[in-house]
Design a protein around this motif. Structure first.
Motif, PDB file in Angstrom:
ATOM      1  N   ALA A 115       0.830  -1.205   0.000  1.00  0.00           N
ATOM      2  CA  ALA A 115       0.000   0.000   0.000  1.00  0.00           C
ATOM      3  C   ALA A 115       0.864   1.253   0.000  1.00  0.00           C
ATOM      4  CB  ALA A 115      -0.922  -0.010   1.218  1.00  0.00           C
ATOM      5  N   ALA A 116       1.957   1.232   0.778  1.00  0.00           N
ATOM      6  CA  ALA A 116       2.864   2.388   0.809  1.00  0.00           C
ATOM      7  C   ALA A 116       3.509   2.613  -0.551  1.00  0.00           C
ATOM      8  CB  ALA A 116       3.932   2.183   1.882  1.00  0.00           C
ATOM      9  N   LEU A 117       3.882   1.536  -1.223  1.00  0.00           N
ATOM     10  CA  LEU A 117       4.466   1.667  -2.557  1.00  0.00           C
ATOM     11  C   LEU A 117       3.453   2.238  -3.547  1.00  0.00           C
ATOM     12  CD1 LEU A 117       6.485  -1.672  -2.711  1.00  0.00           C
ATOM     13  CD2 LEU A 117       7.459   0.627  -2.789  1.00  0.00           C
ATOM     14  N   HIS A 118       2.203   1.816  -3.421  1.00  0.00           N
ATOM     15  CA  HIS A 118       1.165   2.345  -4.313  1.00  0.00           C
ATOM     16  C   HIS A 118       0.960   3.843  -4.069  1.00  0.00           C
ATOM     17  CE1 HIS A 118      -3.163   1.894  -6.087  1.00  0.00           C
ATOM     18  NE2 HIS A 118      -2.322   2.481  -6.924  1.00  0.00           N
ATOM     19  N   LYS A 148       7.780  12.144   1.729  1.00  0.00           N
ATOM     20  CA  LYS A 148       8.895  11.466   2.394  1.00  0.00           C
ATOM     21  C   LYS A 148       8.419  10.469   3.446  1.00  0.00           C
ATOM     22  CE  LYS A 148      12.198  15.212   1.601  1.00  0.00           C
ATOM     23  NZ  LYS A 148      13.127  16.198   2.223  1.00  0.00           N
ATOM     24  N   GLU A 149       7.309  10.773   4.102  1.00  0.00           N
ATOM     25  CA  GLU A 149       6.794   9.845   5.104  1.00  0.00           C
ATOM     26  C   GLU A 149       6.400   8.517   4.459  1.00  0.00           C
ATOM     27  OE1 GLU A 149       3.555   9.910   8.733  1.00  0.00           O
ATOM     28  OE2 GLU A 149       2.915  10.648   6.760  1.00  0.00           O
ATOM     29  N   ILE A 150       5.753   8.588   3.299  1.00  0.00           N
ATOM     30  CA  ILE A 150       5.345   7.371   2.599  1.00  0.00           C
ATOM     31  C   ILE A 150       6.564   6.617   2.073  1.00  0.00           C
ATOM     32  CG2 ILE A 150       4.096   6.503   0.590  1.00  0.00           C
ATOM     33  CD1 ILE A 150       2.312   7.322   2.895  1.00  0.00           C
ATOM     34  N   VAL A 151       7.573   7.351   1.604  1.00  0.00           N
ATOM     35  CA  VAL A 151       8.797   6.701   1.124  1.00  0.00           C
ATOM     36  C   VAL A 151       9.450   5.931   2.266  1.00  0.00           C
ATOM     37  CG1 VAL A 151      11.107   7.089   0.205  1.00  0.00           C
ATOM     38  CG2 VAL A 151       9.179   8.376  -0.723  1.00  0.00           C
ATOM     39  N   ARG A 152       9.564   6.578   3.433  1.00  0.00           N
ATOM     40  CA  ARG A 152      10.162   5.895   4.594  1.00  0.00           C
ATOM     41  C   ARG A 152       9.329   4.688   5.002  1.00  0.00           C
ATOM     42  NH1 ARG A 152      11.084  11.314   6.342  1.00  0.00           N
ATOM     43  NH2 ARG A 152       9.161  11.221   7.580  1.00  0.00           N
ATOM     44  N   ALA A 153       8.010   4.844   4.955  1.00  0.00           N
ATOM     45  CA  ALA A 153       7.133   3.734   5.343  1.00  0.00           C
ATOM     46  C   ALA A 153       7.292   2.554   4.392  1.00  0.00           C
ATOM     47  CB  ALA A 153       5.683   4.206   5.358  1.00  0.00           C
ATOM     48  N   SER A 154       7.429   2.825   3.106  1.00  0.00           N
ATOM     49  CA  SER A 154       7.581   1.726   2.141  1.00  0.00           C
ATOM     50  C   SER A 154       8.842   0.927   2.435  1.00  0.00           C
ATOM     51  CB  SER A 154       7.603   2.276   0.710  1.00  0.00           C
ATOM     52  OG  SER A 154       8.754   3.058   0.463  1.00  0.00           O
ATOM     53  N   HIS A 155       9.938   1.617   2.747  1.00  0.00           N
ATOM     54  CA  HIS A 155      11.187   0.911   3.075  1.00  0.00           C
ATOM     55  C   HIS A 155      11.052   0.142   4.391  1.00  0.00           C
ATOM     56  CE1 HIS A 155      13.532   2.459  -0.216  1.00  0.00           C
ATOM     57  NE2 HIS A 155      13.262   3.713   0.100  1.00  0.00           N
ATOM     58  N   ALA A 156      10.461   0.791   5.398  1.00  0.00           N
ATOM     59  CA  ALA A 156      10.386   0.169   6.721  1.00  0.00           C
ATOM     60  C   ALA A 156       9.521  -1.079   6.710  1.00  0.00           C
ATOM     61  CB  ALA A 156       9.837   1.184   7.729  1.00  0.00           C
ATOM     62  N   PHE A 195      10.486   2.536  -9.193  1.00  0.00           N
ATOM     63  CA  PHE A 195      10.915   3.805  -8.619  1.00  0.00           C
ATOM     64  C   PHE A 195      12.378   4.124  -8.892  1.00  0.00           C
ATOM     65  CE2 PHE A 195       7.376   2.447  -5.862  1.00  0.00           C
ATOM     66  CZ  PHE A 195       6.505   3.476  -6.176  1.00  0.00           C
ATOM     67  N   MET A 196      13.099   3.179  -9.495  1.00  0.00           N
ATOM     68  CA  MET A 196      14.504   3.429  -9.813  1.00  0.00           C
ATOM     69  C   MET A 196      14.616   4.354 -11.016  1.00  0.00           C
ATOM     70  SD  MET A 196      16.392  -0.240  -9.352  1.00  0.00           S
ATOM     71  CE  MET A 196      16.470  -1.067  -7.764  1.00  0.00           C
ATOM     72  N   LYS A 197      15.493   5.303 -10.916  1.00  0.00           N
ATOM     73  CA  LYS A 197      15.769   6.166 -12.064  1.00  0.00           C
ATOM     74  C   LYS A 197      16.563   5.372 -13.090  1.00  0.00           C
ATOM     75  CE  LYS A 197      13.904   9.677 -10.011  1.00  0.00           C
ATOM     76  NZ  LYS A 197      12.588  10.179 -10.436  1.00  0.00           N
ATOM     77  N   ASP A 198      16.600   5.899 -14.308  1.00  0.00           N
ATOM     78  CA  ASP A 198      17.319   5.190 -15.380  1.00  0.00           C
ATOM     79  C   ASP A 198      18.755   4.909 -14.981  1.00  0.00           C
ATOM     80  OD1 ASP A 198      15.679   6.793 -18.217  1.00  0.00           O
ATOM     81  OD2 ASP A 198      15.064   5.185 -16.867  1.00  0.00           O
ATOM     82  N   GLU A 199      19.392   5.891 -14.324  1.00  0.00           N
ATOM     83  CA  GLU A 199      20.780   5.661 -13.951  1.00  0.00           C
ATOM     84  C   GLU A 199      20.887   4.660 -12.808  1.00  0.00           C
ATOM     85  OE1 GLU A 199      19.207   8.504 -13.881  1.00  0.00           O
ATOM     86  OE2 GLU A 199      19.427   9.565 -11.984  1.00  0.00           O
ATOM     87  N   GLY A 200      19.757   4.457 -12.098  1.00  0.00           N
ATOM     88  CA  GLY A 200      19.771   3.495 -11.004  1.00  0.00           C
ATOM     89  C   GLY A 200      19.821   2.066 -11.487  1.00  0.00           C
ATOM     90  N   LEU A 201      19.568   1.834 -12.775  1.00  0.00           N
ATOM     91  CA  LEU A 201      19.610   0.481 -13.306  1.00  0.00           C
ATOM     92  C   LEU A 201      21.026   0.045 -13.615  1.00  0.00           C
ATOM     93  CD1 LEU A 201      16.538   0.579 -15.699  1.00  0.00           C
ATOM     94  CD2 LEU A 201      16.677  -0.327 -13.395  1.00  0.00           C
ATOM     95  N   SER A 202      21.971   0.948 -13.440  1.00  0.00           N
ATOM     96  CA  SER A 202      23.368   0.618 -13.676  1.00  0.00           C
ATOM     97  C   SER A 202      24.102   0.553 -12.358  1.00  0.00           C
ATOM     98  CB  SER A 202      24.023   1.686 -14.569  1.00  0.00           C
ATOM     99  OG  SER A 202      23.357   1.784 -15.803  1.00  0.00           O
ATOM    100  N   ILE A 203      25.158  -0.220 -12.319  1.00  0.00           N
ATOM    101  CA  ILE A 203      25.979  -0.305 -11.123  1.00  0.00           C
ATOM    102  C   ILE A 203      26.778   0.979 -11.003  1.00  0.00           C
ATOM    103  CG2 ILE A 203      27.831  -1.576 -10.009  1.00  0.00           C
ATOM    104  CD1 ILE A 203      26.891  -4.044 -11.491  1.00  0.00           C
ATOM    105  N   GLY A 247       6.154   1.753 -17.389  1.00  0.00           N
ATOM    106  CA  GLY A 247       7.459   2.166 -17.900  1.00  0.00           C
ATOM    107  C   GLY A 247       8.529   1.099 -17.848  1.00  0.00           C
ATOM    108  N   MET A 248       8.200  -0.067 -17.306  1.00  0.00           N
ATOM    109  CA  MET A 248       9.223  -1.090 -17.132  1.00  0.00           C
ATOM    110  C   MET A 248       9.704  -1.664 -18.466  1.00  0.00           C
ATOM    111  SD  MET A 248       9.212  -4.370 -14.589  1.00  0.00           S
ATOM    112  CE  MET A 248       9.265  -3.267 -13.178  1.00  0.00           C
ATOM    113  N   ALA A 249       8.806  -1.873 -19.406  1.00  0.00           N
ATOM    114  CA  ALA A 249       9.188  -2.477 -20.691  1.00  0.00           C
ATOM    115  C   ALA A 249      10.263  -1.636 -21.367  1.00  0.00           C
ATOM    116  CB  ALA A 249       7.970  -2.621 -21.593  1.00  0.00           C
TER     117      ALA A 249
END
Length: 528
Positions: A160-163, A172-180, A222-230, A412-414
């Motif tokens: 639900a937090a991710l949605h 930011k509260e929802i972002v923290r909740a999704s991780h937690a 939620f990863m940015k394009d550059e986040g898909l690279s190491i 956007g995943m495809a």
């Protein structure tokens, strides 16, 4: 005159003792005097002090009006116009507090918000291909969580937090909740797996595994394009050894956590099938999925048959140990030229392509999502080895997700993933000839990934499917044909029942300890 006997003054006593001007022994959670007189102590009930202070503040703010007497259930009522801390009850305990004192009010409101969002909106996004299961995800799953399944409850809140995060990415509260909540669900889930599966927890573990698969997919969005690279910070200690070129900065990173989480659903199903097969909840969820109808023909008559061209030649000349595509995994593998290894590799490729061919016919029914859950362990090893053929198959799988681009956890995943996989071929990773050799097998994936569907007046993607001349098949015509075949072949439940009786099929499924280790690794990565 004898000297006074030394004594310790009470400076942190409870408010009742101070009001009565007697020494408090400062024992928690109730001091001795309050225990003796049978009254509530503000050590145990701090809300007593808060209520008294609030009443006193209200009286102080209206000096021209006689103060209202405050009666906490005591038969003794103080006189009007006079309010002191001593007017608290001295002979009758307070009723239990109306709200929990174990969770901060802000957290309670957040969890209510997340659970409300899950039951009103999020659960419906899991059932877009099978509306008959909406009540299960909306009502039955939360009820199972409330019965004591902490990992299932945390998984619900995490999804639900991710949605909500997809709707309000800057909250930011929802972002923290999704991780937690993701970290909490994985930790509790792994601990429960290590304790063993039985008839009391199998149902909840299966549903949690499904929600974790949703989590891992949505997190990738939620990863940015550059986040898909190491990034360079994670590879600063790597050498320039050619065998580690795949780990150099800027190299596309395959979402193995996503594959492992979907494989986990398969692992839990296999390990607990004796309990799940009699569960009406799980049976309905499983049968709501389109039954696999695989065509193992390897010729050009199937849509993705071209992905198997040259396979036998490749198997007769396996990569050497000095190839750049050495396994990333540390687990021992049989010799590349052993008959068993060659057979397992052949079957892994053929099965993966067969799943693609089936999913390509009915993508609007959610069929592409069966790919990460049903491919064999050997195919995932081939991805870890960065085999070009495995990566080409992977690109085609990601392209199939274009049909589900309107779903929030696949949006956007495809495009993003196909471009990432193709970038490996169009770089120094495989050498200058790889792109030219494999482009014919990647062309369809690129065309679909870059396809822009028609949009309505509000700029939203329309509900019409990708045209058959672009996709390569008519979804609804293929659906009718598969339905006819399905009446003869049975439902998904029957397929699993058959597979559970085949030792060869069970060997392709990760064991629960293996999966628990995968989830522990995912928990470590998610916590960073």
């Amino acid at each position: 005159m004898p000297p006074r006997r030394s004594h310790k003054k009470s400076r942190a006593g409870c408010r009742r003792c101070k009001a009565r001007k007697i020494k408090c022994d400062e024992v928690h959670p109730r001091c001795g005097n309050c225990v003796k007189h049978g009254v509530a102590c503000d050590f145990e009930h701090p809300e007593v002090l808060a209520d008294l202070q609030a009443a006193a503040a209200a009286a102080a703010q209206t000096p021209s009006t006689p103060a209202t007497t405050v009666n906490f259930g005591s038969p003794i009522v103080p006189s009007a116009g006079h309010l002191s801390l001593a007017s608290a009850p001295l002979a009758r305990p307070l009723p239990p507090p109306p709200m929990s004192t174990t969770t901060a009010p802000g957290h309670r409101l957040l969890e209510l918000k997340l659970m409300h969002h899950y039951t009103v909106m999020t659960c419906k996004t899991f059932t877009f291909t099978a509306p008959v299961t909406e009540d299960i995800w909306k009502i039955t799953v939360p009820n199972l969580a409330f019965s004591g399944s902490q990992h299932l409850a945390d998984s619900i809140l995490a999804v639900a937090a991710l949605h909500l995060r997809s709707i309000n990415p800057n909250d930011k509260e929802i972002v923290r909740a999704s991780h937690a909540y993701m970290a909490a669900s994985l930790e509790e889930y792994s601990a429960t797996l290590n304790q063993g599966i039985n008839h009391t927890n199998a149902e909840a573990l299966f549903l949690t595994a499904a929600l974790i698969a949703f989590q891992s997919t949505a997190t990738r969005v939620f990863m940015k394009d550059e986040g898909l690279s190491i990034n360079s910070s994670s590879t600063s200690s790597l050498s320039s050894d050619p065998s580690k070129r795949h780990q150099q900065p800027g190299c596309y990173a395959i979402p193995f956590t996503w594959f492992h989480s979907f494989q986990g659903v398969k692992a839990i199903t296999a390990a607990s099938w004796q309990y799940l097969r009699v569960s009406p909840v799980v049976t309905q969820v499983i049968n709501s999925q389109a039954a696999l109808q695989l065509d193992f023909r390897t010729g050009p008559e199937t849509f993705f048959g071209h992905l198997l061209e040259g396979l036998e030649e490749e198997l007769s000349n396996p990569p050497s140990s000095f190839d750049a595509r050495v396994p990333l995994t540390s687990r021992p593998l049989p010799p590349a030229n052993s008959p068993d290894h060659i057979s397992a590799t052949r079957q892994a490729y053929q099965h993966a392509v067969a799943v693609l061919n089936w999913a390509h016919k009915i993508p609007h029914k959610g069929a592409p999502l069966a790919f990460p859950a049903t491919v064999s362990k050997r195919f995932i090893e081939l991805l870890e080895e960065r085999r070009p053929r495995a990566l080409a198959i992977l690109a085609c799988f990601f392209a199939l997700l274009k049909s589900l681009d309107g779903v929030w956890w696949l949006q956007g995943m495809a495009r993003r993933e196909v471009l990432g996989v193709v970038s490996l071929f169009n770089s120094d990773f495989f050498g200058p000839d790889a792109y030219r050799k494999w482009w014919p097998h990647l062309e369809w994936a690129m065309r679909i990934a870059l396809f822009e569907p028609e949009r309505d007046g509000n700029g939203q993607q329309g509900g019409m499917p990708i045209p058959p001349e672009v996709w390569g098949s008519d979804w609804f015509a293929e659906e009718r044909a598969l339905e006819e075949q399905g009446r003869e072949q049975g439902d998904y439940f029957g397929h699993i029942e058959l597979l559970s009786q085949m030792s060869s099929a069970v060997n392709s499924i990760p064991t629960v300890p293996e999966y628990a280790a995968m989830m522990a690794g995912a928990r470590g990565q998610g916590g960073r």
